[in-house]
Design a protein around this motif. Structure first.
Motif, short mmCIF file in Angstrom:
data_model
loop_
_atom_site.label_atom_id
_atom_site.label_comp_id
_atom_site.label_asym_id
_atom_site.label_seq_id
_atom_site.Cartn_x
_atom_site.Cartn_y
_atom_site.Cartn_z
N TRP A 34 109.36 34.24 6.65
CA TRP A 34 109.32 33.23 5.73
C TRP A 34 108.81 33.66 4.52
O TRP A 34 108.96 33.28 3.48
CB TRP A 34 108.44 31.89 6.07
CG TRP A 34 109.26 31.02 6.99
CD1 TRP A 34 109.45 31.01 8.15
CD2 TRP A 34 109.82 29.89 6.54
NE1 TRP A 34 110.11 29.88 8.53
CE2 TRP A 34 110.30 29.13 7.55
CE3 TRP A 34 109.99 29.20 5.24
CZ2 TRP A 34 111.13 28.05 7.53
CZ3 TRP A 34 110.66 28.08 5.05
CH2 TRP A 34 111.06 27.39 6.34
N THR A 35 107.96 34.91 4.40
CA THR A 35 107.46 35.38 3.18
C THR A 35 108.19 35.46 1.78
O THR A 35 107.81 35.01 0.59
CB THR A 35 106.79 36.67 3.25
OG1 THR A 35 105.70 36.43 4.44
CG2 THR A 35 105.75 37.17 2.26
N PRO A 36 109.43 36.05 1.83
CA PRO A 36 110.31 36.25 0.54
C PRO A 36 110.96 34.93 0.13
O PRO A 36 111.28 35.01 -1.04
CB PRO A 36 111.22 37.33 0.86
CG PRO A 36 111.27 37.27 2.30
CD PRO A 36 109.97 36.75 2.91
N TYR A 37 111.08 33.98 0.81
CA TYR A 37 111.85 32.84 0.52
C TYR A 37 110.91 31.77 -0.10
O TYR A 37 110.61 30.64 0.61
CB TYR A 37 112.40 32.25 1.77
CG TYR A 37 113.51 33.45 2.52
CD1 TYR A 37 114.53 33.81 1.86
CD2 TYR A 37 113.08 34.01 3.66
CE1 TYR A 37 115.40 34.76 2.21
CE2 TYR A 37 114.01 34.89 4.27
CZ TYR A 37 114.94 35.49 3.42
OH TYR A 37 115.71 36.26 4.20
N THR A 38 110.45 31.99 -1.25
CA THR A 38 109.40 30.80 -1.67
C THR A 38 109.95 29.60 -2.07
O THR A 38 109.40 28.64 -1.81
CB THR A 38 109.01 31.54 -3.26
OG1 THR A 38 108.37 32.86 -2.99
CG2 THR A 38 107.88 30.67 -3.57
N LEU A 39 111.35 29.76 -2.59
CA LEU A 39 111.60 28.17 -2.92
C LEU A 39 111.90 27.40 -1.47
O LEU A 39 111.64 26.25 -1.30
CB LEU A 39 112.91 28.44 -3.54
CG LEU A 39 113.97 26.91 -3.78
CD1 LEU A 39 112.88 26.23 -4.90
CD2 LEU A 39 115.35 27.45 -4.67
N HIS A 40 112.46 28.12 -0.60
CA HIS A 40 112.91 27.32 0.77
C HIS A 40 111.49 26.93 1.42
O HIS A 40 111.35 26.13 2.07
CB HIS A 40 113.59 28.45 1.60
CG HIS A 40 114.92 28.90 1.11
ND1 HIS A 40 115.83 27.94 1.11
CD2 HIS A 40 115.32 30.11 1.01
CE1 HIS A 40 116.88 28.81 0.37
NE2 HIS A 40 116.58 29.76 0.64
N ARG A 41 110.61 27.68 1.23
CA ARG A 41 109.04 27.36 2.04
C ARG A 41 108.69 26.08 1.23
O ARG A 41 108.20 25.48 1.99
CB ARG A 41 107.95 28.53 1.77
CG ARG A 41 108.36 29.74 2.47
CD ARG A 41 107.27 30.92 2.58
NE ARG A 41 107.39 31.48 1.14
CZ ARG A 41 106.11 31.75 0.51
NH1 ARG A 41 105.08 30.79 0.40
NH2 ARG A 41 106.36 32.45 -0.78
N TRP A 42 108.73 26.13 0.00
CA TRP A 42 108.09 24.77 -0.77
C TRP A 42 109.06 23.52 -0.57
O TRP A 42 108.53 22.59 -0.37
CB TRP A 42 108.07 25.13 -2.25
CG TRP A 42 106.78 25.98 -2.38
CD1 TRP A 42 106.54 27.12 -2.90
CD2 TRP A 42 105.26 25.68 -2.28
NE1 TRP A 42 105.44 27.80 -2.96
CE2 TRP A 42 104.56 26.59 -2.51
CE3 TRP A 42 104.86 24.60 -1.88
CZ2 TRP A 42 103.26 26.58 -2.70
CZ3 TRP A 42 103.39 24.11 -1.93
CH2 TRP A 42 102.50 25.26 -2.25
#
Length: 195
Positions: A34-42
């Motif tokens: 999940w680390t590189p997917y900032t927008l998806h995480r938020w």
């Protein structure tokens, strides 16, 4: 005597430890993906918050205030610098008062000459992870009547907004006084050159 091919049965404690270690590895692997997917995480966290709000509406409970105050605390830590300039100024003033031993000052002589990147007290990853965990725990707490403490909700809402506005005003004044911006909003350095 046992042959080399026969395995020794592990104790139940060792089995539990092995399963726990395996779960930890799987959990860490999932977080690493999940680390590189900032927008998806938020967006996922925003979706969880929406589920939490819907759960509150349908359950007609009073769970919201504790999560909101915790998220406010995380937001303030996210906006604050790791090394507080006001504390550094106090330390420099103390050194100047007590230490006048005649040594040369280290370079650079002015603080504005040196590039100092903004380092957050709470990194974005930890902010996301803590807020997501808190939201999941809050959703789980809405499934039990034990955590539904009846309160007079207008007081809690007013308390949260007063706390939010006072702390954010203080934080914004601190940002203005020490001239730092905790966000990179597409600003690039412009250099003079050929047009």
């Amino acid at each position: 005597m046992m042959s080399e091919n026969e395995s020794v049965d592990a104790s139940p404690v060792q089995n539990l430890q092995a399963q726990y270690a395996n779960l930890q590895r799987k959990y860490q692997s999932m977080l690493d993906k999940w680390t590189p997917y900032t927008l998806h995480r938020w967006l996922t966290t925003a979706g969880l918050l929406a589920v939490f709000m819907l759960r509150i509406v349908f359950a007609q409970g009073w769970y919201i205030d504790a999560l909101a105050i915790y998220l406010l605390n995380l937001l303030l830590a996210f906006l604050q610098p790791k090394f507080d300039p006001s504390l550094q100024e106090d330390l420099m003033a103390d050194d100047m008062e007590g230490g006048g031993d005649g040594e040369a000052t280290p370079l650079p002589s002015q603080r504005d000459d040196e590039f100092r990147p903004f380092v957050r007290r709470l990194p974005e990853w930890q902010f996301w992870l803590s807020s997501t965990r808190a939201t999941i725990i809050a959703i789980l707490c809405t499934t039990s009547e034990i955590f539904d403490v009846p309160v007079y909700w207008p007081i809690l809402v007013v308390y949260f907004f007063v706390l939010f506005f006072l702390t954010m005003r203080r934080q914004i004044q601190h940002m203005i006084k020490y001239k730092y911006v905790p966000f990179d909003i597409g600003r690039k350095a412009k250099y003079g050159g050929r047009k």
